[in-house]
Design a protein around this motif. Structure first.
Motif, PDB file in Angstrom:
ATOM      1  N   GLU A 143       0.832  -1.207   0.000  1.00  0.00           N
ATOM      2  CA  GLU A 143       0.000   0.000   0.000  1.00  0.00           C
ATOM      3  C   GLU A 143       0.864   1.255   0.000  1.00  0.00           C
ATOM      4  O   GLU A 143       0.560   2.236  -0.703  1.00  0.00           O
ATOM      5  CB  GLU A 143      -0.915  -0.004   1.230  1.00  0.00           C
ATOM      6  N   VAL A 144       1.931   1.240   0.764  1.00  0.00           N
ATOM      7  CA  VAL A 144       2.834   2.393   0.818  1.00  0.00           C
ATOM      8  C   VAL A 144       3.493   2.611  -0.542  1.00  0.00           C
ATOM      9  O   VAL A 144       3.595   3.744  -1.019  1.00  0.00           O
ATOM     10  CB  VAL A 144       3.911   2.195   1.908  1.00  0.00           C
ATOM     11  N   ALA A 145       3.936   1.523  -1.168  1.00  0.00           N
ATOM     12  CA  ALA A 145       4.584   1.631  -2.480  1.00  0.00           C
ATOM     13  C   ALA A 145       3.617   2.178  -3.522  1.00  0.00           C
ATOM     14  O   ALA A 145       3.966   3.035  -4.336  1.00  0.00           O
ATOM     15  CB  ALA A 145       5.126   0.274  -2.912  1.00  0.00           C
ATOM     16  N   LEU A 146       2.399   1.684  -3.493  1.00  0.00           N
ATOM     17  CA  LEU A 146       1.399   2.154  -4.452  1.00  0.00           C
ATOM     18  C   LEU A 146       1.026   3.603  -4.194  1.00  0.00           C
ATOM     19  O   LEU A 146       0.868   4.394  -5.119  1.00  0.00           O
ATOM     20  CB  LEU A 146       0.154   1.266  -4.382  1.00  0.00           C
ATOM     21  N   ALA A 147       0.884   3.967  -2.927  1.00  0.00           N
ATOM     22  CA  ALA A 147       0.523   5.344  -2.571  1.00  0.00           C
ATOM     23  C   ALA A 147       1.629   6.318  -2.946  1.00  0.00           C
ATOM     24  O   ALA A 147       1.371   7.492  -3.213  1.00  0.00           O
ATOM     25  CB  ALA A 147       0.227   5.449  -1.078  1.00  0.00           C
ATOM     26  N   GLY A 148       2.856   5.810  -3.009  1.00  0.00           N
ATOM     27  CA  GLY A 148       3.974   6.665  -3.362  1.00  0.00           C
ATOM     28  C   GLY A 148       3.989   7.076  -4.814  1.00  0.00           C
ATOM     29  O   GLY A 148       4.764   7.934  -5.219  1.00  0.00           O
ATOM     30  N   GLY A 149       3.146   6.446  -5.613  1.00  0.00           N
ATOM     31  CA  GLY A 149       3.010   6.845  -7.001  1.00  0.00           C
ATOM     32  C   GLY A 149       3.931   6.125  -7.958  1.00  0.00           C
ATOM     33  O   GLY A 149       3.834   6.299  -9.166  1.00  0.00           O
ATOM     34  N   ALA A 150       4.848   5.298  -7.443  1.00  0.00           N
ATOM     35  CA  ALA A 150       5.770   4.606  -8.338  1.00  0.00           C
ATOM     36  C   ALA A 150       5.077   3.487  -9.093  1.00  0.00           C
ATOM     37  O   ALA A 150       5.465   3.132 -10.198  1.00  0.00           O
ATOM     38  CB  ALA A 150       6.937   4.038  -7.523  1.00  0.00           C
ATOM     39  N   PHE A 151       4.040   2.926  -8.500  1.00  0.00           N
ATOM     40  CA  PHE A 151       3.329   1.818  -9.111  1.00  0.00           C
ATOM     41  C   PHE A 151       1.836   2.116  -9.037  1.00  0.00           C
ATOM     42  O   PHE A 151       1.244   1.992  -7.977  1.00  0.00           O
ATOM     43  CB  PHE A 151       3.642   0.506  -8.387  1.00  0.00           C
ATOM     44  N   LYS A 152       1.273   2.495 -10.142  1.00  0.00           N
ATOM     45  CA  LYS A 152      -0.129   2.874 -10.140  1.00  0.00           C
ATOM     46  C   LYS A 152      -0.985   1.826 -10.851  1.00  0.00           C
ATOM     47  O   LYS A 152      -0.659   1.392 -11.952  1.00  0.00           O
ATOM     48  CB  LYS A 152      -0.308   4.232 -10.814  1.00  0.00           C
ATOM     49  N   ASP A 153      -2.049   1.437 -10.200  1.00  0.00           N
ATOM     50  CA  ASP A 153      -3.031   0.558 -10.821  1.00  0.00           C
ATOM     51  C   ASP A 153      -4.071   1.461 -11.469  1.00  0.00           C
ATOM     52  O   ASP A 153      -5.065   1.851 -10.856  1.00  0.00           O
ATOM     53  CB  ASP A 153      -3.664  -0.343  -9.756  1.00  0.00           C
ATOM     54  N   TYR A 154      -3.822   1.829 -12.723  1.00  0.00           N
ATOM     55  CA  TYR A 154      -4.663   2.816 -13.401  1.00  0.00           C
ATOM     56  C   TYR A 154      -6.102   2.334 -13.561  1.00  0.00           C
ATOM     57  O   TYR A 154      -7.039   3.124 -13.497  1.00  0.00           O
ATOM     58  CB  TYR A 154      -4.069   3.162 -14.765  1.00  0.00           C
TER      59      TYR A 154
END
Length: 222
Positions: A143-154
């Motif tokens: 969740e932290v990695a995704l929230a950081g914007g590096a990995f986005k589930d468009y």
């Protein structure tokens, strides 16, 4: 005392997991082993469990993003954080030189010990307690990695926007494919209310859908 929510049947495995090579080298006359072999095993278990979690919980992420996301959540920094959370800095056995050199705060040592601990849990109790240990930490790291914007589930981001208006519909449609079998490219159309709103191209249908969703978000100004 380590905060691991697991009781070892063979506590020698736990001691071994907490034995750094510097400590073993200082006690070489006792044939004491270090945690490097358990670290090797734990690294594989960590990768396996994390991959399974990502595959199950993020079905729309293409293989490339899954690989990047797994790397982000099992990196040295993430494992160092876990080590501090469960008390490894206080539990690890270090040689005198490493102790004096600040080894108890060294991220590489603590990350390796975390993997060794996981390997020890796997050897002692099998895959299920090992999985339970990993899943105490990995979901939050993801969740932290995704929230950081590096990995986005468009796709998920777009779906959440569209769902705010229940009258709108969203679907994906294969518009074509090209290239040889070993290097195919897929073209997906994103239909908003049955009208083509965006297109995306990728090495898989799921990757092409992600690219179409990304383009749709850009078209919306998001």
């Amino acid at each position: 005392m380590l905060k691991i929510d697991y009781k070892f049947k063979d506590e020698s495995l736990l001691r071994l997991a907490m034995t750094h090579s510097s400590y073993a080298n200082e006690h070489h006359g006792t044939h004491l082993q270090c945690n490097e072999r358990l670290e090797f095993l734990g690294d594989s278990v960590l990768g396996f469990v994390t991959a399974g979690y990502l595959f199950t919980h993020y079905p729309d992420l293409p293989e490339g993003d899954l690989t990047k996301l797994r790397a982000a959540v099992v990196c040295e920094g993430a494992l160092d954080e876990i080590a501090h959370e469960i008390g490894i800095p206080e539990a690890i056995r270090l040689g005198h030189g490493e102790e004096m050199g600040g080894g108890r705060k060294r991220a590489s040592i603590l990350a390796d010990a975390t993997e060794a601990l996981l390997g020890a849990i796997f050897m002692d109790g099998g895959i299920e307690p090992a999985r339970a240990f990993v899943l105490r930490f990995i979901p939050h790291k993801v969740e932290v990695a995704l929230a950081g914007g590096a990995f986005k589930d468009y796709k998920t981001m777009l779906q959440e926007i569209v769902q705010k208006n229940k009258q709108e519909t969203l679907e994906y449609r294969l518009a074509g494919q090209s290239g040889p079998d070993h290097d195919k490219r897929f073209k997906m159309e994103l239909l908003l209310n049955s009208n083509v709103f965006a297109e995306g191209i990728g090495k898989s249908k799921k990757e092409a859908e992600q690219m179409a969703a990304k383009k749709a978000l850009e078209n919306m100004g998001c």
